[in-house]
Write an enzyme that holds these catalytic residues in place. Structure first.
Site, PDB file in Angstrom:
ATOM      1  N   GLY A   1       0.780  -5.148   0.822  1.00  0.00           N
ATOM      2  CA  GLY A   1      -0.407  -5.247  -0.028  1.00  0.00           C
ATOM      3  C   GLY A   1      -0.129  -5.929  -1.360  1.00  0.00           C
TER       4      GLY A   1
ATOM      5  N   ALA B   1       0.869  -1.177   0.000  1.00  0.00           N
ATOM      6  CA  ALA B   1       0.000   0.000   0.000  1.00  0.00           C
ATOM      7  C   ALA B   1       0.902   1.223   0.000  1.00  0.00           C
ATOM      8  CB  ALA B   1      -0.868  -0.013   1.247  1.00  0.00           C
TER       9      ALA B   1
ATOM     10  N   GLU C   1       4.834  -5.184   7.165  1.00  0.00           N
ATOM     11  CA  GLU C   1       4.086  -4.122   7.856  1.00  0.00           C
ATOM     12  C   GLU C   1       4.583  -3.886   9.277  1.00  0.00           C
ATOM     13  OE1 GLU C   1       2.734  -6.574   6.103  1.00  0.00           O
ATOM     14  OE2 GLU C   1       1.201  -5.757   4.752  1.00  0.00           O
TER      15      GLU C   1
ATOM     16  N   GLU D   1      -0.365  -9.523  -0.587  1.00  0.00           N
ATOM     17  CA  GLU D   1      -1.799  -9.777  -0.353  1.00  0.00           C
ATOM     18  C   GLU D   1      -2.589  -9.788  -1.668  1.00  0.00           C
ATOM     19  OE1 GLU D   1      -1.706  -6.577   2.567  1.00  0.00           O
ATOM     20  OE2 GLU D   1      -2.651  -7.923   4.003  1.00  0.00           O
TER      21      GLU D   1
HETATM   22  N1  COA Z   1       4.594   3.109  -0.731  1.00  0.00           N
HETATM   23  C1  COA Z   1       5.018   4.294  -1.230  1.00  0.00           C
HETATM   24  N2  COA Z   1       6.189   4.456  -1.865  1.00  0.00           N
HETATM   25  C2  COA Z   1       6.968   3.363  -1.984  1.00  0.00           C
HETATM   26  C3  COA Z   1       6.607   2.100  -1.469  1.00  0.00           C
HETATM   27  C4  COA Z   1       5.352   2.002  -0.823  1.00  0.00           C
HETATM   28  N3  COA Z   1       4.907   0.849  -0.335  1.00  0.00           N
HETATM   29  N4  COA Z   1       7.613   1.224  -1.739  1.00  0.00           N
HETATM   30  C5  COA Z   1       8.550   1.910  -2.399  1.00  0.00           C
HETATM   31  N5  COA Z   1       8.167   3.203  -2.546  1.00  0.00           N
HETATM   32  C6  COA Z   1       8.878   4.292  -3.210  1.00  0.00           C
HETATM   33  C7  COA Z   1      10.074   4.766  -2.383  1.00  0.00           C
HETATM   34  O1  COA Z   1       9.658   5.688  -1.374  1.00  0.00           O
HETATM   35  C8  COA Z   1      10.924   5.401  -3.457  1.00  0.00           C
HETATM   36  O2  COA Z   1      10.378   6.656  -3.780  1.00  0.00           O
HETATM   37  P1  COA Z   1      11.380   7.939  -3.985  1.00  0.00           P
HETATM   38  O3  COA Z   1      12.255   7.535  -5.139  1.00  0.00           O
HETATM   39  O4  COA Z   1      10.422   9.054  -4.311  1.00  0.00           O
HETATM   40  O5  COA Z   1      12.130   8.103  -2.696  1.00  0.00           O
HETATM   41  C9  COA Z   1      10.690   4.498  -4.676  1.00  0.00           C
HETATM   42  O6  COA Z   1       9.457   3.814  -4.424  1.00  0.00           O
HETATM   43  C10 COA Z   1      11.766   3.444  -4.875  1.00  0.00           C
HETATM   44  O7  COA Z   1      11.891   2.711  -3.668  1.00  0.00           O
HETATM   45  P2  COA Z   1      13.283   2.536  -2.876  1.00  0.00           P
HETATM   46  O8  COA Z   1      12.960   2.250  -1.436  1.00  0.00           O
HETATM   47  O9  COA Z   1      14.180   3.685  -3.150  1.00  0.00           O
HETATM   48  O10 COA Z   1      13.858   1.235  -3.618  1.00  0.00           O
HETATM   49  P3  COA Z   1      14.849   0.143  -3.016  1.00  0.00           P
HETATM   50  O11 COA Z   1      15.243  -0.713  -4.160  1.00  0.00           O
HETATM   51  O12 COA Z   1      15.922   0.792  -2.202  1.00  0.00           O
HETATM   52  O13 COA Z   1      13.953  -0.728  -1.989  1.00  0.00           O
HETATM   53  C11 COA Z   1      11.978  -1.947  -1.296  1.00  0.00           C
HETATM   54  C12 COA Z   1      12.868  -1.480  -2.470  1.00  0.00           C
HETATM   55  C13 COA Z   1      10.753  -2.613  -1.902  1.00  0.00           C
HETATM   56  C14 COA Z   1      12.748  -2.943  -0.421  1.00  0.00           C
HETATM   57  C15 COA Z   1      11.585  -0.713  -0.454  1.00  0.00           C
HETATM   58  O14 COA Z   1      11.066   0.284  -1.321  1.00  0.00           O
HETATM   59  C16 COA Z   1      10.548  -0.998   0.593  1.00  0.00           C
HETATM   60  O15 COA Z   1      10.843  -1.559   1.624  1.00  0.00           O
HETATM   61  N6  COA Z   1       9.279  -0.590   0.327  1.00  0.00           N
HETATM   62  C17 COA Z   1       8.217  -0.704   1.290  1.00  0.00           C
HETATM   63  C18 COA Z   1       7.692  -2.101   1.395  1.00  0.00           C
HETATM   64  C19 COA Z   1       6.619  -2.156   2.458  1.00  0.00           C
HETATM   65  O16 COA Z   1       6.857  -1.908   3.625  1.00  0.00           O
HETATM   66  N7  COA Z   1       5.382  -2.498   2.047  1.00  0.00           N
HETATM   67  C20 COA Z   1       4.274  -2.604   2.935  1.00  0.00           C
HETATM   68  C21 COA Z   1       3.511  -1.333   2.966  1.00  0.00           C
HETATM   69  S1  COA Z   1       2.109  -1.444   4.056  1.00  0.00           S
END
Ligand code: COA
Length: 258
Positions: free
Chosen positions: A112, A67, A135, A115
């Protein structure tokens, strides 16, 4: 000129491809994505030329990274329950859809995203796919059905481990525990998913619809578990843990939980 829509649909030979299209945000699910996803599901239901669908993500890095975390701090703390219910309702539409829907997981399937994949009737994944319910790192719990579907798919122990550690697992591990049915090369994923659906839609449609209904009915009384999940997601959503977890993610630092 219209900006590129965050959900793109296309179709050929009776198979609809639904692509979540926010690659710059790793295809995170915001309100608009959820609403357009629901529109696509309704179109699949009512259009007799469409027999099945594939859900995938744009780009080669991510299926759906969860999400949209950035939106969390803008939502009033009391809205967690409604947020969970909205996602649950749409994902339940996928699980109970009368036409087969499979996930082609082309990268990160986190929160999400995991999910969403689990609400599909089954899953194929590319070699670089990563699954997880992180989460807890945000001071939250899965809220789009993960606490219910993950234990059913992989068993309670493994599901508990994934939800409590927030760790990601590889596509090989996801295959080993039954979360995905097949691993494919990234460039062959959609082709293999399409071939699988061509085989499936060559079968009688009433039979397919009844298999989906019967398989879902064997889950007992899912509504109670989903209701509990939404209520507890709402509690976490209003907590200081969530504020710290989400702020830390957005500030690109480690959270510091009390
Ligand atoms: N919601 C909003 N933005 C998200 C996102 C999410 N769930 N997941 C990634 N992004 C955004 C990042 O903020 C970043 O944006 P920016 O370039 O404007 O800063 C962009 O997507 C790229 O992500 P980044 O974190 O820089 O890539 P990465 O390769 O270093 O890491 C992940 C990838 C997937 C490991 C990491 O983005 C992450 O942990 N995301 C969240 C996963 C999560 O917790 N999901 C559950 C949400 S309830």
């Amino acid at each position: 000129m219209n900006p590129t829509p965050p959900v793109i649909t296309s179709s050929a030979d009776g198979i609809m491809i639904i692509t979540i299209n926010r690659p710059e945000k790793l295809n995170a699910l915001n309100n608009e994505v959820l609403e357009l996803l629901e529109v696509a599901l309704d179109e699949l239901a009512k259009n007799n030329d469409l027999r099945a669908a594939i859900i995938t993500g744009a780009g080669e890095k991510s299926f759906v990274a969860g999400a949209d975390i950035a939106g969390f701090l803008q939502s009033p703390p009391t809205t967690g329950y409604q947020l969970a219910k909205k996602g649950q309702t749409i994902f339940s539409k996928i699980e109970h859809h009368s036409k087969p829907i499979i996930a082609a997981v082309n990268g990160f399937a986190l929160g999400g995203g995991c999910e969403l994949a689990m609400s599909c009737h089954f899953r194929l994944a590319s070699e670089n796919a990563r699954f997880g319910q992180p989460e807890i790192n945000l001071g939250l719990i899965p809220g789009y059905g993960g606490t219910q579907r993950l234990p059913r798919l992989v068993g309670k122990g493994k599901a508990m481990e994934m939800m409590m550690t927030g760790e990601h697992i590889t596509s090989e591990e996801a295959f080993r525990i039954g979360l995905v049915n097949q691993i494919c090369k990234q460039e062959e994923l959609i082709e293999i998913a399409t071939l699988k659906l061509k085989l499936i839609i060559s079968k009688p449609s009433m039979g397919l619809k009844n298999i989906i209904s019967a398989a879902n009915a064997s889950d007992g009384e899912p509504s109670n578990g989903f209701e509990t999940e939404a209520t507890l997601f709402g509690e976490s959503f209003a907590s200081d843990e969530m504020k710290e977890g989400v702020t830390a993610f957005l500030e690109k630092r480690k959270p510091s939980f009390k």
